[in-house]
Motif scaffolding. Structure first.
Motif, PDB file in Angstrom:
ATOM      1  N   UNK A 225       0.735  -1.200  -0.047  1.00  0.00           N
ATOM      2  CA  UNK A 225       0.012  -0.089   0.041  1.00  0.00           C
ATOM      3  C   UNK A 225       0.798   1.009  -0.043  1.00  0.00           C
ATOM      4  N   UNK A 226       2.174   1.405  -0.097  1.00  0.00           N
ATOM      5  CA  UNK A 226       2.929   2.316  -0.042  1.00  0.00           C
ATOM      6  C   UNK A 226       3.019   2.970  -1.199  1.00  0.00           C
ATOM      7  N   UNK A 227       2.821   4.378  -1.289  1.00  0.00           N
ATOM      8  CA  UNK A 227       2.844   5.323  -2.535  1.00  0.00           C
ATOM      9  C   UNK A 227       4.380   5.376  -3.280  1.00  0.00           C
ATOM     10  N   UNK A 228       5.332   5.266  -2.208  1.00  0.00           N
ATOM     11  CA  UNK A 228       6.648   5.216  -2.915  1.00  0.00           C
ATOM     12  C   UNK A 228       7.308   3.950  -2.715  1.00  0.00           C
ATOM     13  N   UNK A 229       8.244   3.538  -3.576  1.00  0.00           N
ATOM     14  CA  UNK A 229       9.149   2.358  -3.404  1.00  0.00           C
ATOM     15  C   UNK A 229      10.274   2.767  -2.304  1.00  0.00           C
ATOM     16  N   UNK A 230      10.781   1.896  -1.930  1.00  0.00           N
ATOM     17  CA  UNK A 230      11.912   1.996  -0.750  1.00  0.00           C
ATOM     18  C   UNK A 230      13.083   2.581  -1.639  1.00  0.00           C
ATOM     19  N   UNK A 231      13.608   3.553  -1.090  1.00  0.00           N
ATOM     20  CA  UNK A 231      14.758   4.334  -1.685  1.00  0.00           C
ATOM     21  C   UNK A 231      15.894   3.464  -2.150  1.00  0.00           C
ATOM     22  N   UNK A 232      16.404   2.409  -1.271  1.00  0.00           N
ATOM     23  CA  UNK A 232      17.260   1.374  -1.702  1.00  0.00           C
ATOM     24  C   UNK A 232      16.938   0.756  -3.000  1.00  0.00           C
ATOM     25  N   UNK A 233      15.676   0.400  -3.169  1.00  0.00           N
ATOM     26  CA  UNK A 233      15.225  -0.155  -4.553  1.00  0.00           C
ATOM     27  C   UNK A 233      15.373   1.035  -5.685  1.00  0.00           C
ATOM     28  N   UNK A 234      15.163   1.961  -5.617  1.00  0.00           N
ATOM     29  CA  UNK A 234      15.123   3.039  -6.570  1.00  0.00           C
ATOM     30  C   UNK A 234      16.632   3.346  -6.743  1.00  0.00           C
ATOM     31  N   UNK A 235      17.747   3.379  -5.874  1.00  0.00           N
ATOM     32  CA  UNK A 235      19.072   3.823  -6.006  1.00  0.00           C
ATOM     33  C   UNK A 235      19.582   2.389  -6.858  1.00  0.00           C
ATOM     34  N   UNK A 236      19.124   1.450  -6.445  1.00  0.00           N
ATOM     35  CA  UNK A 236      19.688   0.012  -6.960  1.00  0.00           C
ATOM     36  C   UNK A 236      19.309   0.135  -8.398  1.00  0.00           C
ATOM     37  N   UNK A 237      18.122   0.499  -8.791  1.00  0.00           N
ATOM     38  CA  UNK A 237      17.842   0.611 -10.335  1.00  0.00           C
ATOM     39  C   UNK A 237      18.570   1.620 -10.955  1.00  0.00           C
ATOM     40  N   UNK A 238      18.718   2.924 -10.291  1.00  0.00           N
ATOM     41  CA  UNK A 238      19.855   3.962 -10.971  1.00  0.00           C
ATOM     42  C   UNK A 238      21.014   3.322 -11.195  1.00  0.00           C
ATOM     43  N   UNK A 239      21.551   2.596 -10.313  1.00  0.00           N
ATOM     44  CA  UNK A 239      23.019   1.963 -10.289  1.00  0.00           C
ATOM     45  C   UNK A 239      23.006   1.067 -11.625  1.00  0.00           C
ATOM     46  N   UNK A 240      21.838   0.231 -11.951  1.00  0.00           N
ATOM     47  CA  UNK A 240      21.961  -0.534 -12.896  1.00  0.00           C
ATOM     48  C   UNK A 240      21.891   0.192 -14.268  1.00  0.00           C
ATOM     49  N   UNK A 241      21.079   1.298 -14.169  1.00  0.00           N
ATOM     50  CA  UNK A 241      20.979   2.251 -15.460  1.00  0.00           C
ATOM     51  C   UNK A 241      22.478   2.899 -15.703  1.00  0.00           C
ATOM     52  N   UNK A 242      23.068   3.409 -14.632  1.00  0.00           N
ATOM     53  CA  UNK A 242      24.350   3.903 -14.802  1.00  0.00           C
ATOM     54  C   UNK A 242      25.383   3.061 -15.486  1.00  0.00           C
ATOM     55  N   UNK A 243      25.603   1.608 -15.008  1.00  0.00           N
ATOM     56  CA  UNK A 243      26.336   0.645 -15.730  1.00  0.00           C
ATOM     57  C   UNK A 243      25.904   0.464 -16.914  1.00  0.00           C
ATOM     58  N   UNK A 244      24.439   0.492 -17.320  1.00  0.00           N
ATOM     59  CA  UNK A 244      24.174   0.189 -18.662  1.00  0.00           C
ATOM     60  C   UNK A 244      24.556   1.273 -19.609  1.00  0.00           C
ATOM     61  N   UNK A 245      24.436   2.587 -19.202  1.00  0.00           N
ATOM     62  CA  UNK A 245      24.545   3.919 -19.943  1.00  0.00           C
ATOM     63  C   UNK A 245      25.986   4.032 -20.402  1.00  0.00           C
TER      64      UNK A 245
END
Length: 248
Positions: A225-245
């Motif tokens: 029911x949370x409106x925002x995902x955990x910050x740790x998960x958001x940061x993890x996705x950004x790290x994957x995006x950074x390595x991909x780019x």
């Protein structure tokens, strides 16, 4: 004769449902308008952003999103209980940031947060969330009314289905969509500005600015029911995006 009466009753029920839907839609729009007016009254007491370095950073970020201008205000962390960064308004949106952000985050990190909020605006996330919630509510209520009217031989299961649609829409679907939109805004901001690592750094610093209630959600039900995902998960996705780019 019985078929004629049944058809007339069916038309009456449909017209009644359309009438009810229109009333609910009007009430829905009125509620949004009241909330925006409440925010407008709060905005009168806010301080417009005046720091030259942050204003220049905001101007650069706005140009990357092809937005000419948007008002940015500072909220006082000791009195404002909302999130440290949010977009307010639909017709004339503005960005609100906590005054603590200016102390805790660098100008470039603040620019990343501005980009995240602008991504919500560009993709019209708030409007989409409101429409999804409204559609689930209207569809669920229509199923309930059709079942109760007994004009059509609809099983009682549809009554349960309508109630489930209403509850699931607001308790599960809308929060899920909001969480996905947060991921979407992160990716759009990271790709548009071109620095996923800086946005990840900004989110890490924001973690200390969040209130205790906004960090709840470790339990399964609260997580759904949370409106925002955990910050740790958001940061993890950004790290994957950074390595991909960076690998391209």
């Amino acid at each position: 004769m019985a078929e004629f009466l049944a058809s007339r009753n069916l038309v009456f029920v449909i017209v009644f449902l359309v009438f009810v839907d229109l009333i609910l839609l009007a009430s829905f729009i009125s509620a949004i308008s009241r909330r925006d007016r409440r925010y407008s009254s709060i905005k009168k007491n806010l301080i417009p952003l005046a720091e030259p370095e942050i204003i220049e950073t905001a101007r650069i970020v706005l140009s990357k999103f092809r937005i000419s201008r948007i008002d940015i205000y500072l909220t006082k962390s000791d009195s404002f209980r909302g999130p440290p960064a949010l977009t307010v308004g639909i017709s004339t949106p503005s960005l609100w940031f906590s005054d603590r952000m200016l102390k805790e985050l660098s100008p470039s990190e603040i620019g990343e947060i501005i980009g995240h909020e602008l991504a919500h605006l560009v993709k019209r996330h708030r409007i989409k969330i409101l429409v999804i919630g409204l559609l689930y509510t209207l569809t669920g209520l229509d199923l309930v009314f059709f079942t109760i009217s007994r004009i059509l031989p609809i099983p009682a299961l549809f009554l349960i289905g309508g109630l489930v649609l209403i509850l699931a829409g607001h308790l599960l679907v809308v929060p899920y969509v909001r969480r996905e939109f947060e991921f979407d805004a992160d990716e759009i901001a990271a790709r548009t500005i071109g620095n996923p690592d800086e946005l990840a750094s900004a989110l890490s610093r924001l973690n200390g600015l969040l209130t205790h209630s906004s960090q709840r959600g470790k339990g399964t039900w609260r997580k759904w029911g949370a409106s925002h995902p955990p910050l740790s998960e958001r940061i993890s996705r950004l790290a994957r995006l950074s390595s991909k780019t960076s690998g391209q």
